[in-house]
Each structure stands twice: as C-alpha cells, then as structure tokens.
Scaffold this motif. Structure first.
Motif, PDB file in Angstrom:
ATOM      1  N   ASP A 252      62.932  44.761  17.394  1.00 12.05           N
ATOM      2  CA  ASP A 252      63.449  43.392  17.497  1.00 12.05           C
ATOM      3  C   ASP A 252      62.808  42.516  16.408  1.00 12.05           C
ATOM      4  O   ASP A 252      61.630  42.204  16.502  1.00 12.05           O
ATOM      5  CB  ASP A 252      63.133  42.817  18.876  1.00 12.05           C
ATOM      6  CG  ASP A 252      63.816  41.477  19.124  1.00 12.05           C
ATOM      7  OD1 ASP A 252      64.679  41.110  18.309  1.00 12.05           O
ATOM      8  OD2 ASP A 252      63.480  40.825  20.119  1.00 12.05           O
ATOM      9  N   ILE A 273      58.535  43.702  19.262  1.00 11.75           N
ATOM     10  CA  ILE A 273      58.356  42.900  18.067  1.00 11.75           C
ATOM     11  C   ILE A 273      57.760  43.743  16.939  1.00 11.75           C
ATOM     12  O   ILE A 273      57.202  44.817  17.165  1.00 11.75           O
ATOM     13  CB  ILE A 273      57.474  41.663  18.343  1.00 11.75           C
ATOM     14  CG1 ILE A 273      56.080  42.096  18.789  1.00 11.75           C
ATOM     15  CG2 ILE A 273      58.138  40.771  19.377  1.00 11.75           C
ATOM     16  CD1 ILE A 273      55.130  40.922  18.961  1.00 11.75           C
ATOM     17  N   ARG A 453      63.790  35.445   3.781  1.00  9.23           N
ATOM     18  CA  ARG A 453      63.506  34.563   4.922  1.00  9.23           C
ATOM     19  C   ARG A 453      63.615  33.099   4.527  1.00  9.23           C
ATOM     20  O   ARG A 453      63.243  32.709   3.410  1.00  9.23           O
ATOM     21  CB  ARG A 453      62.109  34.850   5.481  1.00  9.23           C
ATOM     22  CG  ARG A 453      61.969  36.251   6.017  1.00  9.23           C
ATOM     23  CD  ARG A 453      60.579  36.523   6.569  1.00  9.23           C
ATOM     24  NE  ARG A 453      60.456  37.922   6.949  1.00  9.23           N
ATOM     25  CZ  ARG A 453      60.852  38.419   8.116  1.00  9.23           C
ATOM     26  NH1 ARG A 453      61.354  37.606   9.031  1.00  9.23           N
ATOM     27  NH2 ARG A 453      60.728  39.700   8.378  1.00  9.23           N
ATOM     28  N   ARG A 458      65.972  26.900  10.068  1.00 17.73           N
ATOM     29  CA  ARG A 458      66.211  28.000  11.007  1.00 17.73           C
ATOM     30  C   ARG A 458      67.716  28.220  11.206  1.00 17.73           C
ATOM     31  O   ARG A 458      68.118  29.018  12.042  1.00 17.73           O
ATOM     32  CB  ARG A 458      65.559  27.682  12.354  1.00 17.73           C
ATOM     33  CG  ARG A 458      64.052  27.488  12.258  1.00 17.73           C
ATOM     34  CD  ARG A 458      63.478  26.921  13.542  1.00 17.73           C
ATOM     35  NE  ARG A 458      63.540  27.854  14.646  1.00 17.73           N
ATOM     36  CZ  ARG A 458      62.620  28.782  14.899  1.00 17.73           C
ATOM     37  NH1 ARG A 458      61.570  28.893  14.103  1.00 17.73           N
ATOM     38  NH2 ARG A 458      62.723  29.583  15.930  1.00 17.73           N
ATOM     39  N   SER A 478      68.596  36.140  12.399  1.00 19.13           N
ATOM     40  CA  SER A 478      68.455  35.773  13.811  1.00 19.13           C
ATOM     41  C   SER A 478      69.482  36.478  14.689  1.00 19.13           C
ATOM     42  O   SER A 478      69.262  36.700  15.871  1.00 19.13           O
ATOM     43  CB  SER A 478      68.579  34.259  13.985  1.00 19.13           C
ATOM     44  OG  SER A 478      69.879  33.815  13.639  1.00 19.13           O
ATOM     45  N   SER A 481      68.377  39.745  16.537  1.00 19.11           N
ATOM     46  CA  SER A 481      67.351  39.689  17.577  1.00 19.11           C
ATOM     47  C   SER A 481      67.984  39.867  18.945  1.00 19.11           C
ATOM     48  O   SER A 481      69.112  39.417  19.191  1.00 19.11           O
ATOM     49  CB  SER A 481      66.606  38.356  17.517  1.00 19.11           C
ATOM     50  OG  SER A 481      65.890  38.242  16.305  1.00 19.11           O
ATOM     51  N   ARG A 484      65.284  35.449  22.110  1.00 19.50           N
ATOM     52  CA  ARG A 484      65.141  34.253  21.276  1.00 19.50           C
ATOM     53  C   ARG A 484      64.655  34.659  19.895  1.00 19.50           C
ATOM     54  O   ARG A 484      63.612  35.292  19.758  1.00 19.50           O
ATOM     55  CB  ARG A 484      64.140  33.290  21.921  1.00 19.50           C
ATOM     56  CG  ARG A 484      64.001  31.973  21.171  1.00 19.50           C
ATOM     57  CD  ARG A 484      63.075  31.050  21.914  1.00 19.50           C
ATOM     58  NE  ARG A 484      62.964  29.768  21.230  1.00 19.50           N
ATOM     59  CZ  ARG A 484      62.218  28.759  21.658  1.00 19.50           C
ATOM     60  NH1 ARG A 484      61.518  28.900  22.785  1.00 19.50           N
ATOM     61  NH2 ARG A 484      62.168  27.631  20.986  1.00 19.50           N
ATOM     62  N   ARG A 486      62.870  35.173  16.503  1.00 16.15           N
ATOM     63  CA  ARG A 486      61.602  34.782  15.891  1.00 16.15           C
ATOM     64  C   ARG A 486      61.728  34.722  14.370  1.00 16.15           C
ATOM     65  O   ARG A 486      60.895  34.132  13.710  1.00 16.15           O
ATOM     66  CB  ARG A 486      60.508  35.785  16.272  1.00 16.15           C
ATOM     67  CG  ARG A 486      60.103  35.741  17.727  1.00 16.15           C
ATOM     68  CD  ARG A 486      59.047  36.796  18.036  1.00 16.15           C
ATOM     69  NE  ARG A 486      59.613  38.131  17.971  1.00 16.15           N
ATOM     70  CZ  ARG A 486      60.178  38.735  19.009  1.00 16.15           C
ATOM     71  NH1 ARG A 486      60.243  38.116  20.184  1.00 16.15           N
ATOM     72  NH2 ARG A 486      60.688  39.950  18.900  1.00 16.15           N
ATOM     73  N   ASP A 487      62.754  35.372  13.835  1.00 13.12           N
ATOM     74  CA  ASP A 487      62.946  35.451  12.386  1.00 13.12           C
ATOM     75  C   ASP A 487      64.273  34.803  12.015  1.00 13.12           C
ATOM     76  O   ASP A 487      65.288  35.026  12.680  1.00 13.12           O
ATOM     77  CB  ASP A 487      62.935  36.909  11.927  1.00 13.12           C
ATOM     78  CG  ASP A 487      61.613  37.587  12.211  1.00 13.12           C
ATOM     79  OD1 ASP A 487      60.645  37.303  11.492  1.00 13.12           O
ATOM     80  OD2 ASP A 487      61.548  38.402  13.158  1.00 13.12           O
ATOM     81  N   HIS A 488      64.241  34.036  10.935  1.00 12.43           N
ATOM     82  CA  HIS A 488      65.446  33.391  10.433  1.00 12.43           C
ATOM     83  C   HIS A 488      65.531  33.632   8.932  1.00 12.43           C
ATOM     84  O   HIS A 488      64.567  33.374   8.200  1.00 12.43           O
ATOM     85  CB  HIS A 488      65.427  31.886  10.731  1.00 12.43           C
ATOM     86  CG  HIS A 488      65.423  31.572  12.191  1.00 12.43           C
ATOM     87  ND1 HIS A 488      64.284  31.632  12.956  1.00 12.43           N
ATOM     88  CD2 HIS A 488      66.434  31.231  13.033  1.00 12.43           C
ATOM     89  CE1 HIS A 488      64.587  31.314  14.212  1.00 12.43           C
ATOM     90  NE2 HIS A 488      65.877  31.079  14.280  1.00 12.43           N
TER      91      HIS A 488
END
Length: 513
Positions: A252, A273, A453, A458, A478, A481, A484, A486-488
């Motif tokens: 994820d 994660i 990134r 976001r 995103s 995932s 929710r 965590r990475d955008h």
C-alpha cells in the motif's frame, strides 16, 4: 401479390390506408394505448422490404411489441395467416413463420386449423414492471461486483494509448515480422498434428531454462502454468488457496489488480505500508493466509526489497498456512546493476508463487502470462485452471516457445533495455527542468515507469483529470492506496515513448499546471 419496396404495395386497400393514417397519428402521440380490433392489426404493421432484418423478423418483432404493450391483449384472436398475408401483401409463409416463432416464445397459442390466440397479459403490467425496475436501479449483484463502480482499476480512460501512460512498453519497436513467422510456423505445425493433440509442454520447458538463467527461479516444467495474463494467474491463485474471510496482505500503495483478485474470493485485504526497503510487516498482526508483493520493482514506486526484508517475509510464511505471491511484472528491465534474483529462487520450502507476464517485455496485446506454482499445489492448480477456463491459445504458446528458443526474445530484451534506459533519464531531467518546484522525482533502478511526488499539493487525482483532457495520461499515486492515501503524486511511463514525445508531454504538463 408481389412484395415491393413501396409501402403502398404492401397495403392494397385504400380503406386500410385511411385507418392506418389515423392509427399512426394515434401511435405517435403515445397518449393512450387501447386494444385494437382484428381489422386494424394489419394497419399497425409497417414492413419494409429493403430492411436488413427481413420480412419475417420485422413481422415477428412488431407483433411481439403489440402484445407486450397491451395493444393485443390476452385472449385476442389474430387473423388467419392467409388473411393477414393478403392484407400485408406478403407470402403466407412469412406470416406462418412469424406465428410459429411467437408461439415458441409463449406469446401465442396456435394449433392446426385454428387462428392464433394471444396468451400473454401485456400492457400496463409489463410496462409497470419495467418502469419499476428502471426507477429502483437495483440489480442482484455480489458484494464484490457492487463495489466495482468505486474502483479505479483499470483506468476508465485507457483507450487509445497516449503519453505518458504507465505500464506499457513500446510496441513500435517489437520485431513483428519475426513474431509473425513464428506464429505462422506454429499454425502449420498445428495443422499437421493429430486432432486434439497439442504440445503444451514446449513453452513450459523453454521457460524453465529462461527463468533459471535470467531470474534465478527454480522449477520444473510441471510447476509452470501458461495463462491468458498475469491477472489470470492471480485469479487462479485466489480461487485455489483463499477462502472467504481469509486475511491477505498487499502493498500500500500497490497494484490494484491484486486487491481486486483477492477481494473477489472474499478475502479481507489489508494494506502494508512501504519504506525504502519495500513492504513492511505491521507489528502485532498474525500471519495471513497470503502475502502479495512486487519485491524486484515495487509497484508503483520501483523500490527494491532488501535481502533482509525478503528473508523476514520468507520466515513468516509456512507451506499450507501462509503463502507468498511474487509478481515479477517487469523483472526483465534493470539498468543500473545486475538483476536481483527472484524471491522464489531463495525459497527452500515451496512457499512462493512466482507470477510473470510477456506483455511488458513484448507487447501488451500478447496476452500471455505464466505462473510458477509451489510443487505441492501444481496438480491442484492445473485442475483449477481447466475448471475456470483460464487457457491460453495453444498456437500462440507454441509460437512463443520458438521465439524464445531461437534467441529472438533475448535479443529483443537486450535492445529494449538500452532503449528504455535511454528514455528514463530524459523524463526525469525534463520533469526537473519544467516542474521541479512541484514534483520530486524518484528515479528507479529499472522498470518502465517512475513516480513523481507532489511537493506542494495533494490533489493528484484532479491533476490527472486535467492532464487527460490535454492528451497526457498519468496515474494518480493516491488512487493506488487501499485506505486513506499517504502518498500523492503521479505515476509516469517512459518506456513506450520516444524522447521527443516525452519532451512534448512534459511541456504540456507544465503548461497545464
């Protein structure tokens, strides 16, 4: 009477013409549909000789519609085939065939020497049921199918291919003439074989040698299954070892197709994660039924799982209790160092399923994947494969075996490694030059895509929508995932695009942002 393309020649009666004109006006208004008398039936039928459907199909369809809408109510006696044929100006056989079809469908009751009788109660009851279903919008679906509308896999905008869509190699550089010769020779060989006799072992035997030398995979031909895609391999694994309610771990962010396959089997999918070494084990969680990972090039970040982390997960797995699925989707492409051997190759206890595909190394429309199964499950998986119909075309398998055995596959890979390596760095440089203030680029050691990134925002999914509108395709980080995000950021493909196309796409991105 001869049927012509003219509407008038089908209806010789001028009286009928008058009736027909009135009934057409009434039909157009659609204010009220009332039952019709026997003498008006022919006036409601409009046959066109030039129509591709043919006269029988037209007549059958129109009579069916009159019954279903209640214009011909239950118990209504229709004209005889001779009378209706005369009124319509067609042969008696045309009407007879239409009556017989409607009787077979249950709309009419017909017997020799008697005129057909309508047996269906149509009208408002049928319309009400249809309208009710349309209003409710409720279809009987499985819980998994009901959730598909919320999924972002596969991407809804996937056709046609545009820069910089991730996950694709350059089909323009594929040796299509050589591949076509292999397929032609395979087709000729297939024609000379006995009926029903197919050599399915050849490709598996070729793969045993190729995987051992290139990826360090240890297997026999009996452990290898050829499937229509890598996704089919995941579906087969899920159906074989995952029961409803079982726990499955995935990366994820990660590959959405894995979560889709395991959820379809009723699994509880939990996202693990990532850190710089790849997937992390969350403390306190009991070992699951299955762990899915992409250790050679983590999807989507491209990170390489360390040997210590690989050993940790292998120690967690137990044959018959916890299995590992290793997806080596683009393991052929390493640029900065020698390829790291597959996780399967250091598994001494038969705990790892190894999944691969030819769609990245060759072209996306090859549609062939393969699965190296743990020896203890090979026979079970082969039976399951047959039951699920996950069978790849035999002549394509045979052609691919020749393509690999004759050295064409390795020659193509060597060329593509040089080409894709030469495209990775220009994409990273162009992104830094034009969008360095917005994006932080992670340059992977291999693969066919990279992650950029977002540094200030976001809103990666909104950015993707804007880019698609301008002709540049990316994937929102995103959206990969499970929970929710965590990475955008943006997942950008470089392998399928020439340097000039990459440069133009990045300039478009800069203008868009």
């Amino acid at each position: 009477m001869t049927v012509s393309s003219s509407r008038r020649s089908l209806k010789p009666s001028s009286a009928a013409d008058s009736i027909r004109a009135g009934t057409r006006k009434s039909a157009r208004s659609e204010r009220k549909k009332v039952p019709v008398s026997e003498s008006m039936i022919s006036a409601l039928i409009d046959l066109k000789r030039a129509d591709e459907q043919g006269l029988v199909a037209q007549l059958t369809s129109q009579l069916r519609s009159l019954i279903a809408t209640g214009r011909l109510g239950k118990g209504r006696t229709l004209p005889s085939s001779r009378r209706l044929a005369s009124d319509l100006g067609v042969s008696r056989n045309t009407v007879t065939y239409a009556f017989e079809q409607l009787a077979a469908e249950g709309y009419l009751a017909a017997s020799h020497g008697r005129r057909p009788v309508v047996t269906v109660d149509g009208g408002e009851r049928i319309k009400g049921a249809v309208a009710s279903g349309a209003r409710s919008g409720k279809l009987r679906l499985s819980p998994w199918a009901s959730s598909l509308k919320q999924a972002d896999w596969p991407m809804s905008y996937q056709a046609p291919l545009k820069p910089l869509r991730p996950g694709h190699g350059d089909a323009r550089e594929f040796p299509n003439e050589i591949w076509a010769r292999c397929l032609r020779r395979s087709a000729v060989r297939a024609g000379k074989r006995e009926l029903g006799v197919v050599n399915r072992a050849r490709l598996r035997e070729v793969l045993v040698h190729y995987l051992a030398t290139s990826r360090g995979v240890r297997a026999t031909a009996d452990q290898i299954m050829i499937l229509p895609s890598a996704q089919a391999a995941l579906t087969l694994i899920a159906a074989t070892v995952v029961a409803p309610g079982d726990e499955v771990w995935v990366e994820d962010p990660g590959y959405p197709g894995a979560a889709a396959a395991f959820r379809a089997s009723g699994a509880r999918v939990t996202g693990m994660i990532l850190d710089e070494q790849g997937m992390q084990r969350m403390p306190g969680l009991a070992a699951p039924t299955l762990i899915f990972m992409t250790p050679s090039h983590q999807h989507p970040t491209g990170r390489l799982m360390s040997l210590a982390r690989r050993t940790e997960f292998l120690g967690l797995s137990r044959p018959g209790k916890t299995w590992i699925v290793e997806d080596d989707y683009d393991g052929e492409f390493h640029y900065d160092s020698r390829p790291v051997p597959a996780l399967q190759g250091i598994d001494a206890h038969g705990r790892v399923f190894y999944v691969g595909t030819f769609s990245k190394a060759m072209t996306s429309d090859i549609r062939l994947g393969y699965l190296v199964a743990p020896l203890a499950l090979a026979s079970t998986l082969e039976i399951a494969q047959r039951h699920m119909g996950l069978i790849a075309a035999s002549h394509v398998q045979d052609g691919l075996a020749e393509f690999i055995a004759d050295g064409h596959f390795l020659a193509h890979l060597r060329r593509m490694r040089r080409l894709y390596h030469a495209r990775r760095d220009p994409l990273a440089e162009e992104l830094e030059r034009h969008l360095g203030g917005m994006l932080s680029v992670e340059v992977p050691s291999g693969g066919i895509q990279l992650v950029a990134r977002l540094t200030r925002s976001r809103a990666d999914q909104a950015m993707v929508k804007r880019l698609v509108a301008t002709g540049v395709e990316t994937r929102a980080l995103s959206s990969l995932s499970l929970g929710r995000p965590r990475d955008h950021g943006l997942l950008l493909g470089f392998a399928a695009w020439r340097e000039s196309e990459i440069s133009a796409a990045v300039r478009t991105m800069a203008t868009c942002f």
